[in-house]
Design a protein around this motif. Structure first.
Motif, short mmCIF file in Angstrom:
data_model
loop_
_atom_site.label_atom_id
_atom_site.label_comp_id
_atom_site.label_asym_id
_atom_site.label_seq_id
_atom_site.Cartn_x
_atom_site.Cartn_y
_atom_site.Cartn_z
N TRP A 52 -0.15 12.25 -6.13
CA TRP A 52 0.15 11.12 -6.22
C TRP A 52 -0.99 10.37 -7.30
CZ3 TRP A 52 4.58 8.63 -4.66
CH2 TRP A 52 5.07 9.64 -3.67
N PHE A 53 -0.82 8.71 -8.79
CA PHE A 53 -2.21 8.38 -8.27
C PHE A 53 -1.75 7.18 -7.78
CE2 PHE A 53 -0.39 7.69 -13.74
CZ PHE A 53 -0.72 8.65 -13.59
N GLN A 54 -3.30 6.76 -7.58
CA GLN A 54 -4.34 5.64 -6.61
C GLN A 54 -4.27 4.58 -7.34
OE1 GLN A 54 -7.87 7.25 -5.23
NE2 GLN A 54 -7.74 6.91 -3.53
N GLU A 55 -3.48 4.30 -7.90
CA GLU A 55 -3.39 3.10 -8.58
C GLU A 55 -2.35 2.92 -8.99
OE1 GLU A 55 -6.24 2.29 -11.51
OE2 GLU A 55 -7.33 4.30 -11.45
N ASN A 56 -1.97 1.56 -9.69
CA ASN A 56 -0.78 1.05 -10.30
C ASN A 56 -0.73 1.11 -11.82
OD1 ASN A 56 0.47 0.51 -7.88
ND2 ASN A 56 -0.75 -1.62 -7.89
N GLY A 60 -4.35 -3.54 11.28
CA GLY A 60 -3.76 -1.98 10.72
C GLY A 60 -3.54 -1.26 9.40
N ALA A 61 -4.84 -1.66 8.66
CA ALA A 61 -4.31 -1.10 7.22
C ALA A 61 -5.98 -0.35 7.30
CB ALA A 61 -5.20 -1.73 6.76
N THR A 62 -5.91 0.47 8.04
CA THR A 62 -6.85 1.95 7.38
C THR A 62 -7.42 2.11 6.06
OG1 THR A 62 -5.31 4.03 8.23
CG2 THR A 62 -6.59 2.63 10.11
N ASN A 63 -5.69 3.10 5.42
CA ASN A 63 -6.28 3.76 4.37
C ASN A 63 -5.91 4.54 4.43
OD1 ASN A 63 -5.43 4.03 1.19
ND2 ASN A 63 -7.20 3.82 0.69
N SER A 64 -6.47 5.64 5.35
CA SER A 64 -6.43 6.75 6.11
C SER A 64 -5.91 8.06 5.36
CB SER A 64 -6.33 6.92 7.71
OG SER A 64 -4.19 7.18 7.87
N SER A 65 -5.06 7.03 4.80
CA SER A 65 -3.91 8.89 3.68
C SER A 65 -5.11 8.61 2.03
CB SER A 65 -2.94 8.10 2.85
OG SER A 65 -2.61 7.22 1.97
N GLY A 66 -5.42 7.36 1.59
CA GLY A 66 -6.29 7.34 0.63
C GLY A 66 -5.78 6.69 -0.36
N PHE A 67 -4.06 6.49 -0.19
CA PHE A 67 -3.49 6.34 -1.32
C PHE A 67 -3.45 4.74 -2.00
CE2 PHE A 67 0.86 4.12 -2.44
CZ PHE A 67 1.18 4.89 -3.11
N VAL A 70 -4.59 11.25 -5.40
CA VAL A 70 -5.22 11.57 -3.95
C VAL A 70 -3.87 12.78 -3.45
CG1 VAL A 70 -3.71 9.83 -3.53
CG2 VAL A 70 -5.41 10.66 -1.40
N ALA A 71 -4.23 13.87 -3.56
CA ALA A 71 -3.53 14.44 -2.69
C ALA A 71 -2.78 14.35 -1.25
CB ALA A 71 -3.81 16.23 -2.67
N ILE A 72 -1.86 13.87 -0.91
CA ILE A 72 -1.18 13.44 0.45
C ILE A 72 0.04 14.55 -0.09
CG2 ILE A 72 -0.66 11.52 1.57
CD1 ILE A 72 -1.66 9.86 -0.36
N GLY A 73 0.08 15.20 1.63
CA GLY A 73 1.51 15.97 1.58
C GLY A 73 1.05 16.91 0.34
N ASP A 74 2.34 17.30 0.06
CA ASP A 74 2.38 18.98 -0.89
C ASP A 74 2.30 18.43 -2.84
OD1 ASP A 74 4.92 17.35 -0.69
OD2 ASP A 74 5.37 20.44 -0.88
#
Length: 182
Positions: free
Chosen positions: A31-35, A136-143, A24-28
């Protein structure tokens, strides 16, 4: 975990030691989207598997553990690593990737709205993996942070499954290893 390359290079996954990790791309950053769930360093050397609490506390080398010794949990939540694995020059992450520095975590947090919004934006929504109510958890980032808990020392044992997500930082301040908790 992130890479210093351009965000994700139009890839949706990255294969490492036989596992395809969603990206997942977040900012610049990408990131791995999983552990991580590797049992080897990037150079092919094995990362020792230590389940015993005495061995875990006494080791001066990198190691991983399965939460409660359960490989089915590792398939969902990844493996639990000690900080020494993070610091090892052989690298647990694939070549070209690294365990994020504190500054990189701060950039991630700021890109999703700052500390007050980060937990909700980075955590998987719902209660399939997170304990209720996960407000409050939305995962709006996709992380899609999952609550893998941690491998504590001594009588602490395994703790936090379903409640806490911890991510090592590659910074080391004095004698203190640093992590981010969601």
């Amino acid at each position: 975990y992130d890479t210093l390359l351009e965000p994700c290079l139009n890839q949706s996954s990255y294969s490492y030691y036989g596992h395809d990790y969603a990206l997942v791309a977040i900012g610049d950053r990408c990131w791995f989207q999983e552990n991580l769930r590797t049992t080897h360093y990037a150079n092919g050397d094995a990362i020792p598997h230590l389940q015993d609490e005495v061995e875990w506390a006494a080791t001066g080398q990198g190691a991983y553990a399965l939460y409660d010794g359960d490989s089915a949990l590792a398939a969902v939540y990844g493996l639990l690593y000690n900080w020494t694995t993070t610091a090892d020059p052989r690298g647990a992450c694939p070549n070209g990737w690294d365990v994020a520095l504190e500054e990189e975590w701060n950039d991630l947090i700021n890109s999703v709205g700052g500390f007050s919004a980060a937990g909700g934006a980075l955590k998987e929504a719902g209660t399939i993996h997170w304990a209720a109510p996960n407000t409050g958890a939305t995962n709006s980032s996709g992380f899609t942070a999952l609550p893998a808990g941690e491998r504590g020392y001594g009588e602490v044992g395994f703790t936090g499954m379903g409640e806490d997500a911890y991510f090592w930082m590659s910074n080391y301040t004095g004698s203190v290893a640093r992590s981010v908790r969601l």
